[in-house]
Design a protein around this motif. Structure first.
Motif, PDB file in Angstrom:
ATOM      1  N   ASP A  96       1.575  10.806  67.688  1.00 48.53           N
ATOM      2  CA  ASP A  96       2.064  10.941  69.007  1.00 48.53           C
ATOM      3  C   ASP A  96       1.965   9.817  69.754  1.00 48.53           C
ATOM      4  OD1 ASP A  96       2.818  13.604  67.997  1.00 48.53           O
ATOM      5  OD2 ASP A  96       1.518  14.665  69.184  1.00 48.53           O
ATOM      6  N   ALA A  97       0.810   9.314  69.959  1.00 46.20           N
ATOM      7  CA  ALA A  97       0.626   8.155  70.688  1.00 46.20           C
ATOM      8  C   ALA A  97       1.448   7.018  70.162  1.00 46.20           C
ATOM      9  CB  ALA A  97      -0.789   7.813  70.690  1.00 46.20           C
ATOM     10  N   LEU A  98       1.642   6.775  68.923  1.00 45.90           N
ATOM     11  CA  LEU A  98       2.405   5.744  68.304  1.00 45.90           C
ATOM     12  C   LEU A  98       3.804   5.835  68.743  1.00 45.90           C
ATOM     13  CD1 LEU A  98       2.670   3.260  66.538  1.00 45.90           C
ATOM     14  CD2 LEU A  98       2.966   5.098  64.495  1.00 45.90           C
ATOM     15  N   ILE A  99       4.413   6.973  68.497  1.00 46.82           N
ATOM     16  CA  ILE A  99       5.758   7.416  68.914  1.00 46.82           C
ATOM     17  C   ILE A  99       6.045   7.216  70.234  1.00 46.82           C
ATOM     18  CG2 ILE A  99       7.651   9.215  68.832  1.00 46.82           C
ATOM     19  CD1 ILE A  99       6.689   8.061  66.033  1.00 46.82           C
ATOM     20  N   ALA A 100       5.405   7.624  71.134  1.00 41.67           N
ATOM     21  CA  ALA A 100       5.442   7.903  72.657  1.00 41.67           C
ATOM     22  C   ALA A 100       5.453   6.116  73.224  1.00 41.67           C
ATOM     23  CB  ALA A 100       4.477   8.535  73.252  1.00 41.67           C
ATOM     24  N   THR A 101       4.525   5.528  72.585  1.00 44.03           N
ATOM     25  CA  THR A 101       4.442   3.751  73.089  1.00 44.03           C
ATOM     26  C   THR A 101       5.357   3.130  72.536  1.00 44.03           C
ATOM     27  OG1 THR A 101       2.155   4.683  73.331  1.00 44.03           O
ATOM     28  CG2 THR A 101       2.794   2.517  73.506  1.00 44.03           C
ATOM     29  N   SER A 211      -7.624   7.697  69.800  1.00 44.94           N
ATOM     30  CA  SER A 211      -6.351   7.456  69.406  1.00 44.94           C
ATOM     31  C   SER A 211      -5.462   6.399  70.384  1.00 44.94           C
ATOM     32  CB  SER A 211      -5.656   8.697  69.151  1.00 44.94           C
ATOM     33  OG  SER A 211      -6.445   9.349  68.006  1.00 44.94           O
ATOM     34  N   ALA A 212      -5.470   6.885  71.592  1.00 40.91           N
ATOM     35  CA  ALA A 212      -4.685   6.005  72.731  1.00 40.91           C
ATOM     36  C   ALA A 212      -5.181   4.619  72.743  1.00 40.91           C
ATOM     37  CB  ALA A 212      -4.740   6.779  74.111  1.00 40.91           C
ATOM     38  N   MET A 213      -6.404   4.474  72.754  1.00 43.58           N
ATOM     39  CA  MET A 213      -7.125   2.998  72.772  1.00 43.58           C
ATOM     40  C   MET A 213      -6.642   2.244  71.382  1.00 43.58           C
ATOM     41  SD  MET A 213     -10.874   1.497  72.449  1.00 43.58           S
ATOM     42  CE  MET A 213     -10.587   1.065  70.706  1.00 43.58           C
ATOM     43  N   VAL A 240      -0.801   4.044  77.476  1.00 44.94           N
ATOM     44  CA  VAL A 240      -0.205   4.805  76.258  1.00 44.94           C
ATOM     45  C   VAL A 240      -0.366   6.052  76.622  1.00 44.94           C
ATOM     46  CG1 VAL A 240      -0.833   5.439  74.138  1.00 44.94           C
ATOM     47  CG2 VAL A 240      -0.944   3.051  74.763  1.00 44.94           C
ATOM     48  N   LEU A 241      -1.489   6.808  77.375  1.00 48.80           N
ATOM     49  CA  LEU A 241      -1.550   8.041  77.837  1.00 48.80           C
ATOM     50  C   LEU A 241      -0.463   8.600  78.848  1.00 48.80           C
ATOM     51  CD1 LEU A 241      -5.548   8.287  78.492  1.00 48.80           C
ATOM     52  CD2 LEU A 241      -4.263   9.423  76.759  1.00 48.80           C
ATOM     53  N   ALA A 242       0.074   7.388  79.657  1.00 53.42           N
ATOM     54  CA  ALA A 242       1.228   7.705  80.708  1.00 53.42           C
ATOM     55  C   ALA A 242       2.235   8.002  79.926  1.00 53.42           C
ATOM     56  CB  ALA A 242       0.929   6.397  81.555  1.00 53.42           C
ATOM     57  N   GLN A 243       2.568   6.992  78.604  1.00 54.74           N
ATOM     58  CA  GLN A 243       3.551   7.358  78.058  1.00 54.74           C
ATOM     59  C   GLN A 243       3.740   8.491  77.284  1.00 54.74           C
ATOM     60  OE1 GLN A 243       5.727   5.009  79.097  1.00 54.74           O
ATOM     61  NE2 GLN A 243       6.465   4.520  76.999  1.00 54.74           N
ATOM     62  N   MET A 244       2.687   9.060  76.606  1.00 59.60           N
ATOM     63  CA  MET A 244       2.475  10.401  76.124  1.00 59.60           C
ATOM     64  C   MET A 244       2.782  11.719  77.119  1.00 59.60           C
ATOM     65  SD  MET A 244      -0.994   9.848  73.752  1.00 59.60           S
ATOM     66  CE  MET A 244      -0.500  11.505  72.553  1.00 59.60           C
ATOM     67  N   ALA A 245       2.454  11.419  78.325  1.00 61.72           N
ATOM     68  CA  ALA A 245       2.832  12.379  79.549  1.00 61.72           C
ATOM     69  C   ALA A 245       4.260  12.277  79.707  1.00 61.72           C
ATOM     70  CB  ALA A 245       1.927  12.139  80.567  1.00 61.72           C
ATOM     71  N   LYS A 246       4.807  10.993  79.861  1.00 60.82           N
ATOM     72  CA  LYS A 246       6.275  10.857  80.191  1.00 60.82           C
ATOM     73  C   LYS A 246       7.024  11.874  79.174  1.00 60.82           C
ATOM     74  CE  LYS A 246       9.719   7.235  80.626  1.00 60.82           C
ATOM     75  NZ  LYS A 246      10.152   5.621  80.487  1.00 60.82           N
TER      76      LYS A 246
END
Length: 778
Positions: A96-101, A211-213, A240-246
């Protein structure tokens, strides 16, 4: 005749011309782009991967060393510490972190994100590269060029390769390949190495912020290196965490709670000199070199396997948990033993420290011989330096990093020291060797060749061979039981015995001495082995002769030559820990010798089995003789030098408090064993057995002239036995190991009597009347 009027150009004609030019330019541009893409796909703009390369990308894969409990002990690699991970083993939060970012429309495009590309071309921000394009760049294109034209052409190649990758692989396979190929820095090649190095975890165990790091590092792992730039890496992780929230992979509350946390690194470097079982891994490297060079072990195309890049998997018998317990036991005992050794070897107490019984001239000769055997001498010799120049360099102070026990842990300090002084410094350290083995299978569970491979590379499990002292006596007893059918209950006089000259080829008369000076009365064989009474062992040798004992040792797996003279009864031969453990395992395995097994199988990167172990075993003793020998050795832990395993008394003796770590042990289960101490306390041994685990421990210095001055500290029961006890305590505390607490299995038919009266263990105070003769064991 009137003139014709020339028609004038109208604005409509002008506009039509522009339209024609526009379509011509547009068609030409499209044609140029088509030709450009065709040229790129044909390889005119640079080599393009064919179908075979797309199906099997060329990536260097590290060879993985796997423990018997399916954990990674270490890897063999040169530049790429890469071990692939399947998509199923990646946590969802990492994906999820990869896709979002990196590529939020990843599942809706076919390799090129048209919206993202248009946005990038119009300068409206955002990246144009999809995950597939980034993988294409990692796998098949050269480093990014600084030339704009070259970079544009390179981008075209990436687009084409990305489309081909999308046709070749599923979306899930592309994600796993991308994570596996990326270099996260600090030898973290691929997500598996990165997860282990930065967090000490497998990828499947990564939590959300971890994972986000790691996904944040994909932007630039050199810039966002958590060791060199923790603040920048944390900021990037928060992006990355902000992108995941977005994109609603997480909610705002989760994001807000995580951005306030630190990185919480657990940096665990993966190198050949660090980590668990370093000495075993170095032994394994030599094993694999021989295996690879064998002409019977070749790839289908006839070439040799590459240990460092072909992604082999080596399945070993080492148990990760037990190995950790063993190394912890060494780290717990050795610093305290070393502290006492250093206390006794200050220049004021011992002017020739760390050596005893040597004159200064002898010490100088010893050190000079050490110079010529060392790595420094070899390097300078290869540089063309003369012997005189090299020797002179040993007396010039230089900067160096040396080993040191720091707060009971392995450490090192930077200092300025003459190389000759560093040699003397390292010779002052006591070193351990330890091996543990399942006697029924021959599987080696633990291999500790020293305390720190970086600074002490000589392996004291198999390379090192030292005098074994009284741990050799069970070989004499077993031979006597086999040939003479003697019983543990049979009594022999303690009086001195001389084996005359020329008997058994002995050139001179040989008379033994008892370390306690007591030659009166008689002892049963069980008591004699428990107290290591030399005269009783010598009497057995006088009856059976040394040659049968040598033959017994050979059958038990002792490899080197042993001179068949009576003195071997007291343990004069040099034998390795490896051989001693295998030999003792034969007693625990009802007389059947199993050659130690370290590798069970080897697989290639696709899981094809290339090697499968074929166990080697042979009958050495009858089940009865093996059991009687074990019964004799049980007496050592009931009434002999090994009895401290069962009592708390040693913790109350001031002289022992500082070095006998972890008292009281108070084991209550059946234990067979034997301590050993060589002349001048140069070597301390303990061999300990329970029905399904045999372990040997040796402790001593590099040179025999460096040793304790008294038997109090220098005996095997003080130097080696505590390591065995601490290790076994940890093994018993781990219920998953199933280390035996039961009695040794008694043969159904036993003609030799083993039911002797047990020596009273109650009053042990008399042992301390002479402090330097406590549990003396030669």
């Amino acid at each position: 005749m009137a003139k014709k009027k020339t028609p004038t150009k109208t604005s409509t004609d002008d506009f039509s011309k522009y339209i024609r030019w526009f379509w011509m330019i547009f068609a030409g541009g499209v044609l140029a782009i088509v030709i450009l893409f065709l040229f790129a796909s044909w390889g005119f703009l640079g080599e393009m991967p064919d179908h075979t390369r797309l199906e099997n990308p060329e990536t260097n894969l590290a060879t993985e060393i796997i423990s018997s409990d399916s954990k990674t002990l270490g890897k063999f690699y040169f530049n790429d510490n890469r071990t692939p991970v399947a998509y199923e083993d990646l946590p969802q939060n990492l994906i999820d972190a990869l896709i979002a970012t990196e590529d939020v429309r990843y599942y809706s495009h076919s390799g090129i994100d048209a919206r993202g590309t248009l946005r990038a071309l119009t300068g409206r921000g955002g990246g144009a590269s999809t995950i597939s394009q980034q993988l294409a760049k990692q796998l098949f294109t050269d480093q990014v060029s600084k030339n704009k034209l070259e970079r544009a052409l390179q981008k075209v190649r990436e687009w084409i390769i990305a489309i081909r990758l999308e046709r070749q692989y599923t979306k899930e396979e592309i994600i796993s390949q991308y994570f596996n190929i990326y270099d996260f820095g600090n030898n973290g090649d691929g997500i598996r190495s990165a997860a282990r190095i930065y967090f000490g975890k497998e990828p499947s165990e990564l939590d959300l912020k971890e994972s986000a790091m790691l996904v944040g590092m994909l932007k630039n792992s050199s810039l966002y290196n958590p060791r060199r730039n923790p603040v920048g890496t944390k900021n990037r992780r928060d992006v990355v965490l902000a992108q995941m929230a977005k994109y609603e992979f997480i909610n705002e509350e989760v994001r807000d709670s995580l951005i306030d946390t630190e990185l919480d690194l657990r940096y665990t470097p993966e190198s050949h000199r660090e980590g668990l079982a370093t000495y075993f891994r170095e032994y394994l490297r030599a094993f694999m070199k021989d295996w690879i060079n064998d002409e019977n072990n070749r790839k289908p195309d006839g070439s040799k396997y590459d240990l460092y890049s072909d992604g082999l998997k080596i399945y070993t018998t080492i148990d990760y948990r037990m190995q950790q317990y063993a190394e912890d036991a060494v780290a717990q005992h050795m610093p305290r033993l070393q502290a006492e050794f250093d206390h006794q070897n200050t220049p004021q107490r011992n002017p020739t420290a760390p050596f005893l019984e040597l004159k200064n001239a002898e010490i100088d000769k010893l050190l000079k011989n050490g110079m010529r055997r060392g790595e420094r001498w070899r390097i300078l010799k290869n540089q063309g330096k003369s012997d005189k120049e090299i020797e002179a360099s040993f007396y010039k102070p230089i900067e160096m990093t040396v080993f040191k026990w720091i707060d009971g842990k392995v450490g090192e300090v930077d200092t300025i020291m003459k190389p000759i002084d560093s040699m003397r410094y390292y010779k002052s350290f006591l070193r351990p060797g330890m091996m543990s083995m399942d006697p029924q299978t021959g599987h080696v569970k633990v291999w500790v060749g020293g305390m720190d491979y970086k600074h002490f590379k000589y392996d004291m499990v198999k390379q090192g061979k030292r005098q074994v002292g009284s741990t050799f006596k069970p070989f004499v007893y077993a031979t006597a039981i086999d040939q003479l059918q003697v019983s543990p209950c049979d009594s022999f006089p303690r009086t001195a015995i001389t084996i005359e000259a020329n008997k058994f080829g002995n050139p001179e008369p040989w008379t033994t001495k008892n370390s306690d000076g007591n030659y009166s009365g008689v002892q049963t064989l069980k008591d004699a082995l428990a107290s290591s009474t030399n005269t009783v062992t010598a009497r057995l040798m006088n009856e059976i002769g040394p040659q049968p004992v040598v033959e017994m040792a050979k059958k038990l797996g002792v490899e080197q030559d042993i001179l068949p003279v009576p003195a071997i009864a007291l343990g004069t031969p040099d034998i390795s820990v490896y051989e001693m453990v295998a030999a003792y395992s034969t007693f625990a395995n009802k007389g059947v010798y199993n050659k130690p097994v370290l590798v069970t199988r080897i697989e290639d990167k696709n899981g094809t089995v290339l090697y499968q172990v074929v166990p080697e075993s042979k009958d050495v003793l009858s089940e009865e003789v093996a059991y009687v020998t074990v019964n004799l050795m049980e007496g050592v832990t009931q009434a002999g030098s090994g009895q401290r395993l069962r009592h708390s008394w040693a913790s109350k003796v001031p002289v022992y408090k500082e070095i006998i770590t972890g008292y009281p042990y108070e084991f209550t289960n059946p234990i067979a064993g034997k301590t050993g101490t060589t002349q001048n306390q140069s070597d301390g041994w303990f061999m300990g057995m329970v029905p399904n685990l045999v372990t040997g421990v040796w402790v001593g210095a590099e040179d025999r002239a460096a040793h304790f001055g008294s038997i109090t500290y220098g005996q095997g029961a003080s130097m080696a036995l505590p390591i065995w006890a601490l290790y076994m305590k940890s093994c018993y505390a781990d219920d998953t190991l199933n280390v035996s607490l039961e009695e040794f299995e008694k043969p159904e038919e036993l003609s030799i009597n083993v039911d002797c009266d047990v020596v009273d263990e109650g009053d042990l105070g008399a042992d301390y009347k002479k402090e330097d003769e406590v549990n003396v064991d030669f």
